[in-house]
Design a protein around this motif. Structure first.
Motif, short mmCIF file in Angstrom:
data_model
loop_
_atom_site.label_atom_id
_atom_site.label_comp_id
_atom_site.label_asym_id
_atom_site.label_seq_id
_atom_site.Cartn_x
_atom_site.Cartn_y
_atom_site.Cartn_z
N LYS A 1 0.85 -1.21 0.00
CA LYS A 1 0.00 0.00 0.00
C LYS A 1 0.88 1.25 0.00
O LYS A 1 0.57 2.24 -0.66
CB LYS A 1 -0.90 0.02 1.24
CG LYS A 1 -2.21 -0.71 1.03
CD LYS A 1 -3.09 -0.56 2.26
CE LYS A 1 -3.90 -1.84 2.47
NZ LYS A 1 -4.37 -1.98 3.82
N LYS A 2 1.99 1.18 0.74
CA LYS A 2 2.89 2.35 0.81
C LYS A 2 3.51 2.63 -0.56
O LYS A 2 3.73 3.79 -0.92
CB LYS A 2 3.99 2.10 1.85
CG LYS A 2 3.47 2.24 3.28
CD LYS A 2 4.49 1.79 4.31
CE LYS A 2 3.96 1.96 5.73
NZ LYS A 2 4.83 1.32 6.71
N VAL B 1 0.85 4.42 -2.51
CA VAL B 1 0.69 5.79 -2.02
C VAL B 1 1.82 6.67 -2.56
O VAL B 1 1.58 7.79 -3.03
CB VAL B 1 0.67 5.83 -0.46
CG1 VAL B 1 0.82 7.25 0.05
CG2 VAL B 1 -0.62 5.23 0.07
N THR B 2 3.06 6.15 -2.53
CA THR B 2 4.21 6.92 -3.03
C THR B 2 4.02 7.27 -4.51
O THR B 2 4.29 8.39 -4.94
CB THR B 2 5.53 6.13 -2.84
OG1 THR B 2 5.63 5.75 -1.47
CG2 THR B 2 6.74 6.95 -3.22
N THR C 1 1.26 10.00 -4.83
CA THR C 1 1.46 11.29 -4.16
C THR C 1 1.77 12.38 -5.17
O THR C 1 2.61 12.21 -6.05
CB THR C 1 2.62 11.19 -3.14
OG1 THR C 1 2.34 10.10 -2.27
CG2 THR C 1 2.73 12.45 -2.32
N SER D 1 -4.35 13.02 -6.38
CA SER D 1 -5.18 12.06 -5.64
C SER D 1 -4.86 12.11 -4.16
O SER D 1 -5.12 11.17 -3.44
CB SER D 1 -4.92 10.66 -6.19
OG SER D 1 -3.53 10.40 -6.21
N GLY D 2 -4.28 13.23 -3.70
CA GLY D 2 -3.88 13.35 -2.30
C GLY D 2 -5.03 13.15 -1.33
O GLY D 2 -4.84 12.67 -0.22
N ARG E 1 -5.83 9.03 -1.01
CA ARG E 1 -4.72 8.12 -1.34
C ARG E 1 -4.86 6.76 -0.69
O ARG E 1 -4.62 5.74 -1.30
CB ARG E 1 -3.39 8.74 -0.90
CG ARG E 1 -2.84 9.74 -1.88
CD ARG E 1 -1.50 10.20 -1.45
NE ARG E 1 -1.38 10.36 0.00
CZ ARG E 1 -0.51 11.15 0.59
NH1 ARG E 1 0.32 11.85 -0.16
NH2 ARG E 1 -0.42 11.25 1.88
N ASP E 2 -5.25 6.76 0.60
CA ASP E 2 -5.31 5.48 1.33
C ASP E 2 -6.34 4.53 0.73
O ASP E 2 -6.07 3.36 0.52
CB ASP E 2 -5.61 5.72 2.82
CG ASP E 2 -4.48 6.50 3.48
OD1 ASP E 2 -3.36 6.43 2.95
OD2 ASP E 2 -4.72 7.18 4.49
N SER F 1 -5.09 3.43 -2.77
CA SER F 1 -3.95 2.50 -2.72
C SER F 1 -4.43 1.10 -2.33
O SER F 1 -3.95 0.10 -2.84
CB SER F 1 -2.87 3.00 -1.76
OG SER F 1 -3.38 3.04 -0.45
N GLU F 2 -5.43 1.07 -1.44
CA GLU F 2 -5.99 -0.23 -1.04
C GLU F 2 -6.64 -0.92 -2.24
O GLU F 2 -6.46 -2.12 -2.47
CB GLU F 2 -7.02 -0.01 0.08
CG GLU F 2 -7.29 -1.29 0.85
CD GLU F 2 -7.90 -1.01 2.23
OE1 GLU F 2 -8.80 -1.76 2.59
OE2 GLU F 2 -7.50 -0.04 2.89
N ALA G 1 0.05 3.60 -9.86
CA ALA G 1 0.00 2.77 -8.64
C ALA G 1 -0.11 1.29 -9.00
O ALA G 1 0.60 0.44 -8.45
CB ALA G 1 -1.18 3.18 -7.77
#
Length: 546
Positions: A155-156, A159-160, A163, A167-168, A171-172, A175-176, A391
């Protein structure tokens, strides 16, 4: 032009232009640097966006390097090579396009300083290649391992990649969605083909309304209003042949002399279509997805039999449907059997943002999934789509390779440090080229600091100091401007993003450096008489015309 006994001998066509030696190198380097400058401000989480308006007035707002370079009307041949770097990076990894272009521009800038010191381009090229090889070794030492069960780390990575891509806000959640989607379509052998994920963009709702569908979403409605809107326990026939009467291969005419013959002809056509529909229904199919056309009469018979039908589906969507439902695409209706049908728990028509779409869900083990992206305006959804694509690609690459890198400029600072040590062990003038390569790498953390509003020099000194103390993962915290452990902060990206960016930037820089003669034939193109443009469309004049 060559002289022979006082008589001029023309070698090139009249109007052709030739630039040789230092002049040619200068012009090429200048053009390449201009491209790098154009995208430099978009780098990193605090990067700015570009608004690109084409000749028709269509607007694209993005900070995605490859999108910017594709949309820009670039003319200069050396500048086009920079666009190629971005395209290659995008095809290979899906992220890091701006990094690759900025790095190539900086390598050429440093090479120009060496050329001014009378160092031969071949020596610089050899030094750059040696430095790139050494960089690959150093990166391998820095790599962090990741497995497919490590959801948090995956997921990180997503997110990277997202970023700074507009999509800030969510993001979480996004990313999921991307991690779940990639894991769903991953093959047993560990390969990931992101093409098996369909991303449908719909304006309306907010970003948080985006959802992942374990199955297929097709942007089409059922063919006939009398067909059922919802089919449970769907048995799906995937057809690559039209449900209509085929025309003869050769020119043929049928002579009809009386009305009853005409009626018999029409009745026979109707019977043939009925037989086709009966053949489909006899296999137990209650949903038909057809790649080609369906006759109006056949539509009526299918609706009467209660079969949910869609026609003219794209070939790529048909292949994804086959992966999602476990069915097989059949090219002849007569070959259709029950064993070739796909299965889904539910096929239904739903209205999303005013459009009717078909959902094929509750599949047993779907190897093809769909993501529906929502957003307030078209530009927001388009930028979300670009972020989501990045992503999905980076999560796929990370799962395939199983190796990660810390972000935030940490690898570049570590590489610069190690390459300076390596340069000291290499004799001769190549040493200067390797040192120049190390300096060029520092453009990435410098740019990150500049775009976040911090002082470049202070940031660089602080980062170098951390790395000299042995903190390999120290990168720039764009919130505070001070060094921070990127691995702990969760700013990570696939190792392939870095290796590909360094390799392609080095190759492009070396290729541009080795050009010492430009011969432009007359074309009357946008660059004036010589046809070799000195400027780049959309970016102003480069200053030096050929």
């Amino acid at each position: 032009m060559a002289g022979l006994g006082g008589t001029p001998v023309l070698i090139l066509r009249e109007g052709s232009q030739r630039t040789a030696g230092r002049e040619a190198q200068k012009s090429n380097i200048m053009a390449a640097k201009a491209v790098a400058t154009a995208v430099r401000t978009t780098l990193g989480p605090k990067g700015m966006d570009k608004m690109l308006v084409d000749t028709l007035g269509d607007v694209v707002i993005t900070n995605d390097g490859v999108t910017i370079l594709k949309e820009m009307d670039i003319e200069h041949p050396a500048a086009k090579m920079m666009v190629e770097i971005a395209k290659t990076q995008d095809d290979e990894v899906g992220d890091g396009t701006t990094t690759a272009v900025v790095l190539a521009g900086e390598l050429l800038k440093k090479a120009e300083e060496l050329l001014d010191q009378e160092i031969h381009p071949t020596v610089i090229a050899a030094g750059y290649r040696a430095a790139a090889e050494k960089a690959m070794v150093v990166l391998k030492d820095m790599a962090i391992e990741v497995s497919k069960d490590d959801d948090d780390l995956l997921k990180k990575i997503a997110v990277t990649a997202m970023t700074g891509k507009g999509s800030g806000i969510a993001r979480d959640e996004l990313s999921e969605l991307s991690v779940k989607a990639v894991k769903a379509i991953m093959d047993e052998d560990g390969t990931v083909d992101v093409d098996n994920i369909t991303v449908e963009k719909k304006v309306g709702g907010s970003v948080t309304n985006s959802e992942l569908v374990y199955g297929m979403v097709i942007d089409k409605e059922r063919l006939h209003p009398n067909m059922p809107k919802k089919v449970k326990d769907a048995k799906i026939a995937l057809l690559n042949s039209a449900i209509e009467i085929e025309k003869t291969e050769v020119d043929a005419k049928i002579e009809i002399t009386s009305p009853d013959q005409l009626q018999a002809f029409l009745d026979q056509e109707e019977t043939m279509l009925k037989d086709m529909v009966n053949k489909i229904v006899s296999t137990g199919a209650n949903v038909v997805f057809c790649q080609k056309g369906i006759d109006d009469l056949a539509q009526h018979f299918l609706a009467k039999a209660g079969v949910y039908t869609i026609r003219r589906i794209k070939k790529s969507d048909m292949e994804k449907l086959a992966r999602a439902t476990g069915g097989r695409i059949v090219t002849s209706i007569h070959d259709l059997t029950e064993s070739e049908l796909g299965h889904a728990g539910l096929v239904e028509e739903k209205k999303i943002a005013g459009d009717d779409m078909t959902f094929v869900v509750e599949c047993d083990n779907p190897k093809s999934v769909s993501i529906i992206l929502r957003g307030g305006t078209e530009h927001v959804v388009d930028e979300l789509d670009r972020g989501m694509e990045d992503a999905l690609r980076v999560v796929g690459v990370a799962l395939e390779d199983g190796l990660l890198m810390p972000g935030g400029g940490a690898p570049e600072i570590e590489l610069a440090l190690r390459l300076r040590e390596f340069a000291a062990t290499v004799g001769g003038r190549e040493q200067l080229a390797i040192e120049a390569f190390a300096e060029a790498l520092e453009i990435i953390p410098k740019t990150l600091a500049e775009n976040a509003g911090f002082d470049q020099i202070d940031t660089l000194v602080a980062l170098r100091s951390s790395h000299e103390k042995g903190v390999k993962t120290a990168g720039l915290d764009v919130a505070t401007g001070s060094p921070i452990n990127m691995e702990e902060k969760g700013v990570v990206e696939p190792m392939r993003v870095k290796t590909q960016a360094i390799n392609s930037a080095t190759e492009a820089a070396v290729m541009i450096l080795r050009i010492d003669d430009v011969i432009a034939s007359k074309s009357g193109g946008p660059g004036g008489e010589g046809g070799m443009p000195g400027g780049m469309g959309g970016m102003g004049d480069m200053g030096e015309d050929f």
